[in-house]
Structures are given as C-alpha cells and as structure tokens.
Design an enzyme around this catalytic site. Structure first.
Site, PDB file in Angstrom:
ATOM      1  N   ASN A  24       2.354   1.443   4.288  1.00  0.00           N
ATOM      2  CA  ASN A  24       2.658   0.163   4.960  1.00  0.00           C
ATOM      3  C   ASN A  24       2.392   0.245   6.473  1.00  0.00           C
ATOM      4  O   ASN A  24       3.100  -0.351   7.273  1.00  0.00           O
ATOM      5  CB  ASN A  24       4.102  -0.302   4.674  1.00  0.00           C
ATOM      6  CG  ASN A  24       4.403  -1.739   5.107  1.00  0.00           C
ATOM      7  OD1 ASN A  24       5.525  -2.044   5.497  1.00  0.00           O
ATOM      8  ND2 ASN A  24       3.440  -2.625   5.052  1.00  0.00           N
ATOM      9  N   CYS A  27       0.864  -1.189   0.000  1.00  0.00           N
ATOM     10  CA  CYS A  27       0.000   0.000   0.000  1.00  0.00           C
ATOM     11  C   CYS A  27       0.896   1.232   0.000  1.00  0.00           C
ATOM     12  O   CYS A  27       2.065   1.158  -0.395  1.00  0.00           O
ATOM     13  CB  CYS A  27      -0.970  -0.027   1.180  1.00  0.00           C
ATOM     14  SG  CYS A  27      -0.171  -0.016   2.802  1.00  0.00           S
ATOM     15  N   CYS A  45      -1.335   0.685   7.338  1.00  0.00           N
ATOM     16  CA  CYS A  45      -2.768   0.373   7.487  1.00  0.00           C
ATOM     17  C   CYS A  45      -3.164  -0.854   6.662  1.00  0.00           C
ATOM     18  O   CYS A  45      -3.357  -1.939   7.203  1.00  0.00           O
ATOM     19  CB  CYS A  45      -3.640   1.570   7.088  1.00  0.00           C
ATOM     20  SG  CYS A  45      -3.384   3.045   8.099  1.00  0.00           S
ATOM     21  N   ARG A  46      -3.304  -0.693   5.352  1.00  0.00           N
ATOM     22  CA  ARG A  46      -3.886  -1.756   4.530  1.00  0.00           C
ATOM     23  C   ARG A  46      -2.970  -2.957   4.336  1.00  0.00           C
ATOM     24  O   ARG A  46      -3.399  -4.104   4.527  1.00  0.00           O
ATOM     25  CB  ARG A  46      -4.305  -1.188   3.161  1.00  0.00           C
ATOM     26  CG  ARG A  46      -5.445  -0.191   3.264  1.00  0.00           C
ATOM     27  CD  ARG A  46      -5.605   0.608   1.982  1.00  0.00           C
ATOM     28  NE  ARG A  46      -4.468   1.500   1.772  1.00  0.00           N
ATOM     29  CZ  ARG A  46      -4.286   2.245   0.698  1.00  0.00           C
ATOM     30  NH1 ARG A  46      -5.158   2.172  -0.306  1.00  0.00           N
ATOM     31  NH2 ARG A  46      -3.236   3.043   0.609  1.00  0.00           N
ATOM     32  N   SER A  47      -1.713  -2.724   3.913  1.00  0.00           N
ATOM     33  CA  SER A  47      -0.890  -3.904   3.591  1.00  0.00           C
ATOM     34  C   SER A  47      -0.466  -4.712   4.820  1.00  0.00           C
ATOM     35  O   SER A  47      -0.411  -5.944   4.739  1.00  0.00           O
ATOM     36  CB  SER A  47       0.303  -3.536   2.697  1.00  0.00           C
ATOM     37  OG  SER A  47       1.177  -2.637   3.308  1.00  0.00           O
ATOM     38  N   ASP A  68      -8.076   3.801   1.022  1.00  0.00           N
ATOM     39  CA  ASP A  68      -7.125   4.262   2.038  1.00  0.00           C
ATOM     40  C   ASP A  68      -7.895   4.756   3.268  1.00  0.00           C
ATOM     41  O   ASP A  68      -8.669   5.709   3.171  1.00  0.00           O
ATOM     42  CB  ASP A  68      -6.300   5.400   1.420  1.00  0.00           C
ATOM     43  CG  ASP A  68      -5.216   5.900   2.347  1.00  0.00           C
ATOM     44  OD1 ASP A  68      -5.201   5.525   3.534  1.00  0.00           O
ATOM     45  OD2 ASP A  68      -4.380   6.689   1.871  1.00  0.00           O
TER      46      ASP A  68
HETATM   47  P1  4NP Z   1      -1.757   2.760   4.089  1.00  0.00           P
HETATM   48  O1  4NP Z   1      -2.376   4.119   4.671  1.00  0.00           O
HETATM   49  O2  4NP Z   1      -1.240   3.071   2.717  1.00  0.00           O
HETATM   50  O3  4NP Z   1      -2.936   1.833   4.044  1.00  0.00           O
HETATM   51  O4  4NP Z   1      -0.672   2.316   5.060  1.00  0.00           O
HETATM   52  C1  4NP Z   1      -1.639   5.298   4.677  1.00  0.00           C
HETATM   53  C2  4NP Z   1      -0.743   5.543   5.693  1.00  0.00           C
HETATM   54  C3  4NP Z   1      -0.014   6.711   5.715  1.00  0.00           C
HETATM   55  C4  4NP Z   1      -0.193   7.644   4.713  1.00  0.00           C
HETATM   56  C5  4NP Z   1      -1.088   7.396   3.685  1.00  0.00           C
HETATM   57  C6  4NP Z   1      -1.806   6.220   3.666  1.00  0.00           C
HETATM   58  N1  4NP Z   1       0.529   8.853   4.756  1.00  0.00           N
HETATM   59  O5  4NP Z   1       0.301   9.700   3.867  1.00  0.00           O
HETATM   60  O6  4NP Z   1       1.355   9.053   5.648  1.00  0.00           O
END
Ligand code: 4NP
Length: 154
Positions: A11, A8, A13-15, A125
């Site tokens: 790294n 994602c 939340c989702r992945s 997201d």
């Molecule tokens: P992820 O979520 O891609 O599912 O881990 C996010 C975590 C952090 C950010 C964006 C999405 N960020 O912009 O910091």
C-alpha cells in the site's frame, strides 16, 4: 454511493496510485460525490507512511497528488466496499482467503482484467524496480481504471 478499495502488497506503490487515479477520474467527471475510494495493503510494514517517493514523483508529474497513508486490509473492508481491486495474483489469492463468504469473494477483481490497451495479467510490483517500472504501473492503471469506471457506471 459506490465504494471501491484498491489493494496491493505494501500500500505504498500500486494501490495508492490506483486510488489517486480513480479519485481524479471521478472528480474530473463531476461524480466525486458518488464514490468512496480508498486503498490498502496485505502488509502492515509501511503502516502510516505516505506512498513511496518514486511513485509520488511519477504520479505528480502526471497530475496525481498521492497523499494517502498506508494501512493493512481488515475484515471490515469486505463488508464496507462493493469492489475490491487486486493488483496481482498473490494479492487476489490472499484476499480470497480473507473473505468470509462467497458474497465477499465476489467483490474481489483483478485490476488487470480491465486493461484494454495492454496485455498484462497483473499490475507488476515496481518496488525493486526503476523509474520505467513506476511509469509502466501508471500507464496500466490509467488504462484499467478508466475501463473499470466505464463498466461500473453503466
Ligand atoms: P506495492 O509495492 O505493493 O505496490 O505497495 C511494494 C511495497 C513494499 C513492499 C513490496 C511491494 N515491501 O516488500 O516492503
């Protein structure tokens, strides 16, 4: 041995949730030894950090303990892994650009292509969202991870 990488943006939340769900499913099926499962992000902002506390809590409530540490995707990942699962379209497109051959590009799949019970074209997201957004991610991942493992186990 099947090597699977969930990817994602951050790294956190989702992945990591996909990693935890996939690991739990293969373990429950008694096939843990047949898989190497990991996750990574496009960004390195959160490098070394545990998953977001909101995702850890929602996942823990469903029995998934998420303990992986955030790391960015590296070129070696396209060689080491057989399946690279992108959580959204931006991630898919960036991974396609990073791949160094057509063979590597063909390893990249959209996680949402494996949904059977939900009609979403990405895993959305949840980072700027609220609890229901994290719960939706887990609902989508439980569905798509089960379908994905069913397909590759045939
Ligand atoms: P992820 O979520 O891609 O599912 O881990 C996010 C975590 C952090 C950010 C964006 C999405 N960020 O912009 O910091």
């Amino acid at each position: 041995m099947k090597n699977i990488l969930a990817v994602c943006l951050g790294n956190i939340c989702r992945s990591p949730a996909a990693e935890g769900i996939l690991k739990s499913m293969v373990f429950e099926a008694g096939k843990g030894h047949e898989f190497f499962i990991d996750s990574a992000g496009l960004l390195d902002y959160h490098k070394g950090k545990l998953p977001d506390h909101r995702m850890r809590k929602s996942a823990s409530d469903r029995g998934y303990e998420l303990n992986s540490l955030s790391r960015p995707v590296v070129a070696e990942d396209f060689k080491r892994f057989d399946y690279i699962l992108a959580m959204d379209k931006v991630v898919f497109q960036e991974l396609q650009k990073m791949a160094s051959s057509e063979e590597e590009q063909q390893k990249i799949h959209m996680m949402s292509d494996y949904l059977s019970e939900f009609d979403y074209d990405e895993i959305p997201d949840p980072y700027y969202g609220i609890k229901k957004d994290f719960e939706l991610v887990l609902d989508l991942l439980e569905d798509s991870c089960a379908v994905f493992l069913g397909k590759i186990n045939k």
